[in-house]
Design an enzyme around this catalytic site. Structure first.
Site, PDB file in Angstrom:
ATOM      1  CG  HIS A 146      -0.313   0.241   2.666  1.00 47.05           C
ATOM      2  ND1 HIS A 146       0.484  -0.995   3.030  1.00 47.05           N
ATOM      3  CD2 HIS A 146      -0.351   1.120   3.402  1.00 47.05           C
ATOM      4  CE1 HIS A 146       0.660  -0.403   4.239  1.00 47.05           C
ATOM      5  NE2 HIS A 146       0.211   0.723   4.557  1.00 47.05           N
ATOM      6  CG  HIS A 167       0.073   4.546   4.604  1.00 45.77           C
ATOM      7  ND1 HIS A 167      -0.628   3.691   5.593  1.00 45.77           N
ATOM      8  CD2 HIS A 167      -0.612   5.254   4.171  1.00 45.77           C
ATOM      9  CE1 HIS A 167      -1.859   4.352   5.505  1.00 45.77           C
ATOM     10  NE2 HIS A 167      -1.966   5.281   4.727  1.00 45.77           N
ATOM     11  CG  HIS A 197      -3.937   0.169   6.560  1.00 48.83           C
ATOM     12  ND1 HIS A 197      -3.874   0.768   7.865  1.00 48.83           N
ATOM     13  CD2 HIS A 197      -2.728   0.643   6.114  1.00 48.83           C
ATOM     14  CE1 HIS A 197      -2.906   1.367   8.289  1.00 48.83           C
ATOM     15  NE2 HIS A 197      -1.890   1.310   7.059  1.00 48.83           N
ATOM     16  CG  ASP A 200       0.762  -1.105   7.951  1.00 51.45           C
ATOM     17  OD1 ASP A 200       1.589  -1.959   8.250  1.00 51.45           O
ATOM     18  OD2 ASP A 200       0.738   0.152   7.714  1.00 51.45           O
ATOM     19  CG  HIS A 205       3.944  -1.633  11.657  1.00 52.00           C
ATOM     20  ND1 HIS A 205       4.496  -0.592  11.797  1.00 52.00           N
ATOM     21  CD2 HIS A 205       3.360  -1.382  10.538  1.00 52.00           C
ATOM     22  CE1 HIS A 205       4.331   0.253  10.762  1.00 52.00           C
ATOM     23  NE2 HIS A 205       3.515  -0.211   9.921  1.00 52.00           N
TER      24      HIS A 205
END
Ligand code: ZN
Ligand code: FE
Length: 257
Positions: free
Chosen positions: A52, A54, A110, A131, A169
């Protein structure tokens, strides 16, 4: 498949898949840890996968591409500088140098165009879910709905239990604190907390997890459990009408936990 976590920023992992000569990286938010590892190990970058848009997942693309102009696979429905192989549900990503193949899943939640990659070939499969799913938790709903999150999580839950889950993460311990609040009685989760605390105390990643593990401990994959609904009703004063409302209430509570 040999998969290495490269820690980045405060709590990101850039996953690097390698053999003796080549490597693929997933979500390189930063180029430095990737370039350091490639140089140290004498490996050649063969391709990049992105889940994605980000910055902590794509920030390293420019620098990496200036070192090695490799194919970059990424979400068809997001605009990302450097992605030259946009992919979506039903596509297969093939990386010849490492003889790897991945199925692409559309898992918007997300972000609106978020995708995930599932390895093909000899089990166990490897899931790179960005995420969307974390160990004991899930990603925030920045651009998607609770219904989309429910669909994404159902896709993951349908994968074989031994599927290895490579989240981006290291949020596991803080997620587990929330999991305890949402589902106070879960002995399997309590045992998992102890294992994860020991790993973190030794400065080791708690990841990858497995789909089977997550089905047993992750409240976002367990929102059909009566205990979780009871706790949610007690917390909000409203009885969630269905699975989607339950997931929405869990996510909203976690946002402020
Ligand atoms: Zn993100
Ligand atoms: Fe992220």
């Amino acid at each position: 498949m040999h998969i290495i976590p490269l820690p980045a920023f405060r709590d990101n992992y850039i996953w690097l898949i390698r053999d003796g000569r080549h490597a693929v990286v997933v979500d390189p938010g930063d180029a430095a840890p990737v370039l350091d590892y490639l140089a140290r190990e004498g490996l050649q970058l063969a391709a990049i996968l992105v889940t994605h848009h980000h910055a902590d997942h794509v920030g390293g693309l420019g620098t990496l591409l200036s070192h090695a102009p490799v194919p970059v696979h990424g979400p068809f429905n997001e605009r990302i500088d450097g992605v030259d192989h946009p992919v979506a549900e039903g596509d297969t990503v093939r990386i010849d140098a490492l003889d790897l193949e991945f199925d692409v899943l559309d898992v918007p939640a997300h972000t609106a165009g978020h995708i995930a990659y599932v390895s093909r070939g000899t089990p166990p499969r490897a899931l790179f879910c960005g995420d969307t799913l974390f160990s004991a938790g899930c990603g925030r709903l920045f651009e998607g709905s609770a219904r989309q999150l429910a669909d994404a999580l159902a896709r993951f839950a349908a994968l074989p239990d031994d599927t290895l889950v490579y989240c981006t993460h290291e949020y596991t311990l803080s997620n587990l604190a929330f999991a305890r609040a949402a589902e106070p009685h879960n002995p399997e989760r309590d045992a998992y907390v102890e294992r994860c605390q020991a790993l973190r105390a030794a400065n080791r990643p708690t990841l990858p997890s497995t789909i089977g593990q997550e089905k047993a401990i992750n409240p976002f994959l367990r929102s059909d459990q009566a205990q979780i609904r009871d706790v949610l009703a007690g917390h909000s004063g409203v009885w969630p009408a269905d699975a989607i409302e339950c997931l929405a209430a869990l996510r909203a509570w976690k946002d402020t936990f």
